[in-house]
Design a protein around this motif. Sequence first.
Motif, PDB file in Angstrom:
ATOM      1  N   PRO A   1      59.324  69.884 -54.008  1.00 19.19           N
ATOM      2  CA  PRO A   1      58.679  71.033 -54.660  1.00 19.19           C
ATOM      3  C   PRO A   1      58.269  72.091 -53.643  1.00 19.19           C
ATOM      4  O   PRO A   1      57.819  71.771 -52.544  1.00 19.19           O
TER       5      PRO A   1
ATOM      6  N   ASP B   1      56.092  75.901 -56.933  1.00 17.19           N
ATOM      7  CA  ASP B   1      56.129  74.772 -57.872  1.00 17.19           C
ATOM      8  C   ASP B   1      54.747  74.132 -57.977  1.00 17.19           C
ATOM      9  O   ASP B   1      54.253  73.852 -59.080  1.00 17.19           O
ATOM     10  N   HIS B   2      54.118  73.891 -56.830  1.00 17.34           N
ATOM     11  CA  HIS B   2      52.789  73.272 -56.831  1.00 17.34           C
ATOM     12  C   HIS B   2      51.763  74.179 -57.513  1.00 17.34           C
ATOM     13  O   HIS B   2      50.970  73.723 -58.347  1.00 17.34           O
TER      14      HIS B   2
ATOM     15  N   LEU C   1      52.130  76.680 -59.699  1.00 15.30           N
ATOM     16  CA  LEU C   1      52.336  76.866 -61.141  1.00 15.30           C
ATOM     17  C   LEU C   1      52.061  75.586 -61.918  1.00 15.30           C
ATOM     18  O   LEU C   1      51.772  75.637 -63.121  1.00 15.30           O
ATOM     19  N   ASN C   2      52.120  74.435 -61.246  1.00 13.74           N
ATOM     20  CA  ASN C   2      51.831  73.169 -61.923  1.00 13.74           C
ATOM     21  C   ASN C   2      50.342  72.869 -62.010  1.00 13.74           C
ATOM     22  O   ASN C   2      49.913  72.104 -62.888  1.00 13.74           O
ATOM     23  N   ILE C   3      49.532  73.448 -61.118  1.00  8.92           N
ATOM     24  CA  ILE C   3      48.106  73.118 -61.130  1.00  8.92           C
ATOM     25  C   ILE C   3      47.230  74.245 -61.676  1.00  8.92           C
ATOM     26  O   ILE C   3      46.064  74.002 -62.006  1.00  8.92           O
ATOM     27  N   THR C   4      47.781  75.457 -61.774  1.00  9.41           N
ATOM     28  CA  THR C   4      46.979  76.562 -62.305  1.00  9.41           C
ATOM     29  C   THR C   4      47.181  76.687 -63.813  1.00  9.41           C
ATOM     30  O   THR C   4      48.181  76.219 -64.368  1.00  9.41           O
TER      31      THR C   4
ATOM     32  N   LYS D   1      48.021  78.346 -67.356  1.00  6.89           N
ATOM     33  CA  LYS D   1      49.135  79.201 -67.772  1.00  6.89           C
ATOM     34  C   LYS D   1      48.697  80.659 -67.844  1.00  6.89           C
ATOM     35  O   LYS D   1      47.624  80.975 -68.366  1.00  6.89           O
TER      36      LYS D   1
ATOM     37  N   TRP E   1      47.978  83.070 -63.034  1.00  6.26           N
ATOM     38  CA  TRP E   1      48.429  83.182 -61.649  1.00  6.26           C
ATOM     39  C   TRP E   1      48.918  84.598 -61.394  1.00  6.26           C
ATOM     40  O   TRP E   1      49.767  85.119 -62.115  1.00  6.26           O
TER      41      TRP E   1
END
Length: 210
Positions: free
Chosen positions: A50, A54-55, A57-60, A62, A65
Amino acid sequence: MRASRRDENPGFSTNSERLYNPHNVQDLKDLYTHLTPIQRLTIPHHPNRPTVLDHILNITEKDKWVELHGDRAGYNDPAIVTGIGSIDGKSFMFIGHQKGRNTKENIEHNFAMPTPHGYRKVLRKMKYADHHGFPIITFIDTPGAFADHLKSEELGQGEAIAQNLRTMFSLKVPIISVVTGEGGSGGALAIGCANKLFMLEKSAFYVARS
C-alpha cells in the motif's frame, strides 16, 4: 553479489514474486514464516505494498481528506504527499512519501525521493498544523532523499532536511511516524522525528542504502 545471493537462496526471485499472491493463504503464511534475511529485505520494496495515499484514504473519514500542495516557492514535489484528514471527527495533518505502482507512476513521483522543495513543503505544512493544533501523522517509505549530483545540494538539500529536524523537535503538537515500507537515511529522518515511531512488521529503517 546479486548472483551469489541467488545461489545461496534457491527460488529467491520466485518467492519474492509470490509474497503478495493472495490466492493461497496457507502458502503465504508458510512463505513468510521461512523467509531468509535477504528475502525479508525485498518485501519493503514490493510494488504491491500500500502507498501512503492507500493508508490515508483507508483511515480517514470519507470525503474528509484534502490534499495540500506546494512549498509556496513555486514548486510542488510529487514525491511527498501532504494534507488534512479527519478520524472520528478530529483533524490531522498527514505527510508521507508517495511511491507508484509501476515505472510510469514511480517516475511521476520520483520514486518517493524528495527534493529540497518537498522538505520545504513538509515544513510549511508542519508549521500550519502546529498553529492550528492538528496532530501530525507521517508515513515513511523512501529509499532516501533525491541525490542528483550537485543540483539538490545547490538547492539546499542538507539545509532543508536540517530545518525539518529542528522544527519537529520544537513543535507543540504530537507527532506519530509510521514506517510502512523502507526508511532510508536523511530522507526518512526529515519526516521521522516523532513522539512515537512505529514500524510495520515487514518494513526496514536504515542509516544508508548502497
